[in-house]
Write an enzyme that holds these catalytic residues in place. Sequence first.
Site, PDB file in Angstrom:
ATOM      1  N   CYS A 135      18.896  43.822  60.543  1.00  0.00           N
ATOM      2  CA  CYS A 135      19.756  42.909  59.783  1.00  0.00           C
ATOM      3  C   CYS A 135      20.410  41.826  60.639  1.00  0.00           C
ATOM      4  O   CYS A 135      21.088  40.941  60.109  1.00  0.00           O
ATOM      5  CB  CYS A 135      20.835  43.703  59.047  1.00  0.00           C
ATOM      6  SG  CYS A 135      20.157  45.084  58.108  1.00  0.00           S
ATOM      7  N   GLU A 139      33.924  47.002  59.735  1.00  0.00           N
ATOM      8  CA  GLU A 139      34.026  45.577  60.062  1.00  0.00           C
ATOM      9  C   GLU A 139      35.466  45.094  59.962  1.00  0.00           C
ATOM     10  O   GLU A 139      35.937  44.333  60.816  1.00  0.00           O
ATOM     11  CB  GLU A 139      33.120  44.762  59.139  1.00  0.00           C
ATOM     12  CG  GLU A 139      33.070  43.283  59.482  1.00  0.00           C
ATOM     13  CD  GLU A 139      31.960  42.532  58.792  1.00  0.00           C
ATOM     14  OE1 GLU A 139      31.696  41.380  59.181  1.00  0.00           O
ATOM     15  OE2 GLU A 139      31.339  43.091  57.848  1.00  0.00           O
ATOM     16  N   LYS A 184      26.908  38.223  50.389  1.00  0.00           N
ATOM     17  CA  LYS A 184      25.914  39.189  49.916  1.00  0.00           C
ATOM     18  C   LYS A 184      26.225  39.626  48.489  1.00  0.00           C
ATOM     19  O   LYS A 184      25.333  40.085  47.770  1.00  0.00           O
ATOM     20  CB  LYS A 184      25.878  40.405  50.833  1.00  0.00           C
ATOM     21  CG  LYS A 184      25.238  40.163  52.200  1.00  0.00           C
ATOM     22  CD  LYS A 184      25.220  41.434  53.018  1.00  0.00           C
ATOM     23  CE  LYS A 184      24.523  41.237  54.360  1.00  0.00           C
ATOM     24  NZ  LYS A 184      25.320  40.397  55.290  1.00  0.00           N
ATOM     25  N   HIS A 192      21.537  41.349  50.152  1.00  0.00           N
ATOM     26  CA  HIS A 192      21.344  41.498  51.589  1.00  0.00           C
ATOM     27  C   HIS A 192      19.905  41.137  51.928  1.00  0.00           C
ATOM     28  O   HIS A 192      18.975  41.878  51.612  1.00  0.00           O
ATOM     29  CB  HIS A 192      21.651  42.943  51.981  1.00  0.00           C
ATOM     30  CG  HIS A 192      21.723  43.189  53.452  1.00  0.00           C
ATOM     31  ND1 HIS A 192      21.153  42.351  54.389  1.00  0.00           N
ATOM     32  CD2 HIS A 192      22.299  44.200  54.162  1.00  0.00           C
ATOM     33  CE1 HIS A 192      21.376  42.836  55.597  1.00  0.00           C
ATOM     34  NE2 HIS A 192      22.072  43.948  55.487  1.00  0.00           N
ATOM     35  N   PHE A 231      21.259  47.873  61.792  1.00  0.00           N
ATOM     36  CA  PHE A 231      20.825  49.218  62.137  1.00  0.00           C
ATOM     37  C   PHE A 231      20.298  49.193  63.578  1.00  0.00           C
ATOM     38  O   PHE A 231      19.692  48.217  64.021  1.00  0.00           O
ATOM     39  CB  PHE A 231      19.702  49.685  61.209  1.00  0.00           C
ATOM     40  CG  PHE A 231      20.179  50.183  59.873  1.00  0.00           C
ATOM     41  CD1 PHE A 231      21.519  50.374  59.604  1.00  0.00           C
ATOM     42  CD2 PHE A 231      19.261  50.479  58.882  1.00  0.00           C
ATOM     43  CE1 PHE A 231      21.947  50.855  58.378  1.00  0.00           C
ATOM     44  CE2 PHE A 231      19.675  50.959  57.646  1.00  0.00           C
ATOM     45  CZ  PHE A 231      21.021  51.145  57.395  1.00  0.00           C
TER      46      PHE A 231
END
Length: 402
Positions: free
Chosen positions: A162, A305, A326, A331, A390
Amino acid sequence: MKRVVITGAGTINAIGKTVPETLEAMREGRCGIAEVETRDLDRLGVRIGGQVKGFEPEAMFNRQQMALYDRFTQFTLTAAREAIAQSGLEFRGELAARAGVVLGTAGGGVHTWDENYRTVYEEGKNRVHPFVVPKLMNNAAASHVSMAYNLKGPSFTVSTACASSNHAMAQAFQMVRLGMSEAMVTGGSESMLCFGGIKAWEGLRVMSKDGCRPFSATRNGMVQGEGAGVFVFEEYEHAKARGAEILAEVAGFAMTSDASDIVMPSAQGAARAMEGALADAKLPKEAVGYINAHGTGTAANDKTECAAVADVFGTHADDLMISSTKSMHGHLIGGTGAVELLACIMALRDSVIAPTIGYEEFDPECALDVVPNEAREARVDVALSNAFAFGGLNAVLALKRV
């Protein structure tokens, strides 16, 4: 070190097939997430996504090109056409020899994989199209952009889940900043909204079945999107000399690794990336007015976050605006940072902050100004674009108003 500016932008995504359409949708808080159109929908547990609908590649590409272009490549070429046209650059001679393209994608030609697995395993055929490999390879989009626009310099693809687009744009930024090239085409694309792509993400149990609600206490997972965002990064004096329109300045970047877990995010890794981007840009924390968050809508990402933002900015965090687009376009996995960079450009250039739509209920673990549901007019001089992937791979870009 050279200064680096953005002189062209292009996109196609679930809320707009051009940059103006996308920015209008962001200002209006329009949602592009709906039931997907794909084969075997009844076999899927998750049936929503930020799908690009009404896209007709046959009207843009001939039969020979269609045999070579997976959907993610089609999106890339569509966005690149818009970005390069806006920049006004023509890549010839020495400029062409030094200019290149760096793009991000996580999966590459997922539609091509999906179609050809069906051909072999479901239909029992023993032969596939001879162009399957060049169609599905991750660097296909970058290669076709280089061929379409005579880009003969450094050209390659970055694949870091991502964070792919932000990693790619950071590499392009560095090349221009170091004087390796006067201009680079960069960004990213993704198209995983086919049966196999959705089924794979279902297995992670991080997907929402009813919508993307970042930072809201009612959030229950991410929603996949698809599309592309492409930009022209250009050396400032080169752009100024030819009278180019400048959209924003790319001031700095940082990349970090959590080195901890393959899927669970780390507040420390995210914080180090934000701090690093500001240090690289030589900007004080107090200068930042807006952060385009990674903001996936999962329980773990959003609170992590927000904790990282609070840690980095301290009391200034209360004065920051942070939003996740998003919630509108989904996403885009490897392409997400590229499309989201448009929200940063809009904040810096137009003084409009894109909202986090779908926000329903305050979460004390996300106690920041998330610009809920409606866009906001506010002057911003510095913005950050976050991408946390990830594998614990983090990439943050810092941008300035010009």
